[in-house]
Design a protein around this motif. Structure first.
Motif, PDB file in Angstrom:
ATOM      1  N   LEU A 150       0.805  -1.222   0.000  1.00 42.86           N
ATOM      2  CA  LEU A 150       0.000   0.000   0.000  1.00 42.86           C
ATOM      3  C   LEU A 150       0.842   1.278   0.000  1.00 42.86           C
ATOM      4  N   LEU A 151       2.142   1.154  -0.192  1.00 43.52           N
ATOM      5  CA  LEU A 151       3.041   2.303  -0.167  1.00 43.52           C
ATOM      6  C   LEU A 151       2.666   3.405  -1.164  1.00 43.52           C
ATOM      7  N   PRO A 152       2.295   3.103  -2.413  1.00 44.91           N
ATOM      8  CA  PRO A 152       1.874   4.196  -3.305  1.00 44.91           C
ATOM      9  C   PRO A 152       0.679   4.985  -2.760  1.00 44.91           C
ATOM     10  N   GLY A 153      -0.239   4.306  -2.101  1.00 43.18           N
ATOM     11  CA  GLY A 153      -1.367   5.009  -1.498  1.00 43.18           C
ATOM     12  C   GLY A 153      -0.946   5.895  -0.345  1.00 43.18           C
ATOM     13  N   VAL A 154       0.013   5.429   0.439  1.00 42.77           N
ATOM     14  CA  VAL A 154       0.527   6.233   1.546  1.00 42.77           C
ATOM     15  C   VAL A 154       1.226   7.474   1.006  1.00 42.77           C
ATOM     16  N   ILE A 155       2.007   7.313  -0.055  1.00 42.60           N
ATOM     17  CA  ILE A 155       2.691   8.452  -0.670  1.00 42.60           C
ATOM     18  C   ILE A 155       1.672   9.439  -1.232  1.00 42.60           C
ATOM     19  N   ALA A 156       0.630   8.913  -1.883  1.00 44.70           N
ATOM     20  CA  ALA A 156      -0.415   9.790  -2.431  1.00 44.70           C
ATOM     21  C   ALA A 156      -1.108  10.570  -1.320  1.00 44.70           C
ATOM     22  N   MET A 157      -1.348   9.923  -0.189  1.00 39.52           N
ATOM     23  CA  MET A 157      -2.000  10.591   0.929  1.00 39.52           C
ATOM     24  C   MET A 157      -1.095  11.684   1.505  1.00 39.52           C
ATOM     25  N   LYS A 158       0.192  11.396   1.641  1.00 41.99           N
ATOM     26  CA  LYS A 158       1.125  12.386   2.188  1.00 41.99           C
ATOM     27  C   LYS A 158       1.304  13.578   1.263  1.00 41.99           C
ATOM     28  N   ARG A 159       1.210  13.350  -0.051  1.00 43.52           N
ATOM     29  CA  ARG A 159       1.399  14.434  -1.016  1.00 43.52           C
ATOM     30  C   ARG A 159       0.113  15.193  -1.301  1.00 43.52           C
ATOM     31  N   GLY A 160      -0.996  14.774  -0.718  1.00 45.29           N
ATOM     32  CA  GLY A 160      -2.260  15.468  -0.914  1.00 45.29           C
ATOM     33  C   GLY A 160      -2.879  15.213  -2.268  1.00 45.29           C
ATOM     34  N   TYR A 161      -2.633  14.042  -2.829  1.00 42.61           N
ATOM     35  CA  TYR A 161      -3.184  13.694  -4.131  1.00 42.61           C
ATOM     36  C   TYR A 161      -4.697  13.559  -4.024  1.00 42.61           C
ATOM     37  N   PRO A 162      -5.483  14.140  -4.955  1.00 43.53           N
ATOM     38  CA  PRO A 162      -6.938  14.159  -4.804  1.00 43.53           C
ATOM     39  C   PRO A 162      -7.617  12.793  -4.948  1.00 43.53           C
ATOM     40  N   HIS A 163      -6.997  11.827  -5.589  1.00 41.64           N
ATOM     41  CA  HIS A 163      -7.624  10.521  -5.803  1.00 41.64           C
ATOM     42  C   HIS A 163      -6.897   9.426  -5.024  1.00 41.64           C
ATOM     43  N   THR A 164      -6.612   9.708  -3.780  1.00 41.56           N
ATOM     44  CA  THR A 164      -5.880   8.759  -2.941  1.00 41.56           C
ATOM     45  C   THR A 164      -6.641   7.456  -2.779  1.00 41.56           C
ATOM     46  N   ASP A 165      -7.965   7.534  -2.654  1.00 41.11           N
ATOM     47  CA  ASP A 165      -8.752   6.319  -2.479  1.00 41.11           C
ATOM     48  C   ASP A 165      -8.625   5.385  -3.676  1.00 41.11           C
ATOM     49  N   ARG A 166      -8.544   5.954  -4.866  1.00 40.07           N
ATOM     50  CA  ARG A 166      -8.372   5.119  -6.066  1.00 40.07           C
ATOM     51  C   ARG A 166      -7.008   4.453  -6.087  1.00 40.07           C
ATOM     52  N   VAL A 167      -5.992   5.175  -5.632  1.00 40.28           N
ATOM     53  CA  VAL A 167      -4.649   4.599  -5.598  1.00 40.28           C
ATOM     54  C   VAL A 167      -4.607   3.447  -4.596  1.00 40.28           C
ATOM     55  N   PHE A 168      -5.202   3.633  -3.422  1.00 40.10           N
ATOM     56  CA  PHE A 168      -5.262   2.553  -2.432  1.00 40.10           C
ATOM     57  C   PHE A 168      -6.004   1.339  -2.990  1.00 40.10           C
ATOM     58  N   LEU A 169      -7.116   1.582  -3.639  1.00 41.42           N
ATOM     59  CA  LEU A 169      -7.894   0.487  -4.207  1.00 41.42           C
ATOM     60  C   LEU A 169      -7.116  -0.232  -5.304  1.00 41.42           C
ATOM     61  N   TRP A 170      -6.460   0.520  -6.163  1.00 35.05           N
ATOM     62  CA  TRP A 170      -5.652  -0.047  -7.238  1.00 35.05           C
ATOM     63  C   TRP A 170      -4.555  -0.947  -6.662  1.00 35.05           C
ATOM     64  N   CYS A 171      -3.881  -0.442  -5.630  1.00 36.10           N
ATOM     65  CA  CYS A 171      -2.790  -1.214  -5.020  1.00 36.10           C
ATOM     66  C   CYS A 171      -3.323  -2.445  -4.289  1.00 36.10           C
ATOM     67  N   ALA A 172      -4.452  -2.303  -3.623  1.00 36.93           N
ATOM     68  CA  ALA A 172      -5.000  -3.431  -2.876  1.00 36.93           C
ATOM     69  C   ALA A 172      -5.479  -4.549  -3.802  1.00 36.93           C
TER      70      ALA A 172
END
Length: 85
Positions: free
Chosen positions: A31-53
């Protein structure tokens, strides 16, 4: 005889704890890409987490998600960026 059983149980318990720690590390890395997206304030963090999961275990999808998150500029970064020239 009893000491052997106790030692075997202790060894099994240690291996179980090691396996849990390794599983936690692997889950974090998955889930590291999702964590990075969350820390960087990326607007579609939930999609990144879902994609990685769902597809991160394939490796290729994880790399794509990581590159996507690291190369995209967030809206906050665009807002405060200096104008060209």
């Amino acid at each position: 005889m009893r000491i052997g059983i106790v030692l075997l149980a202790a060894a099994a318990w240690c291996l179980f704890r090691i396996a849990l720690v390794l599983l936690g590390i692997l889950l974090y890395l998955l889930l590291l890409p999702g964590v990075i997206a969350m820390k960087r304030g990326y607007p579609h963090t939930d999609r990144v987490f879902l994609w990685c999961a769902l597809l991160g275990w394939t490796g290729a999808a994880w790399i794509v998600a990581l590159v996507f998150v690291l190369t995209r500029r967030t809206s906050a970064l665009r807002r405060y960026a200096l104008p060209p020239g």
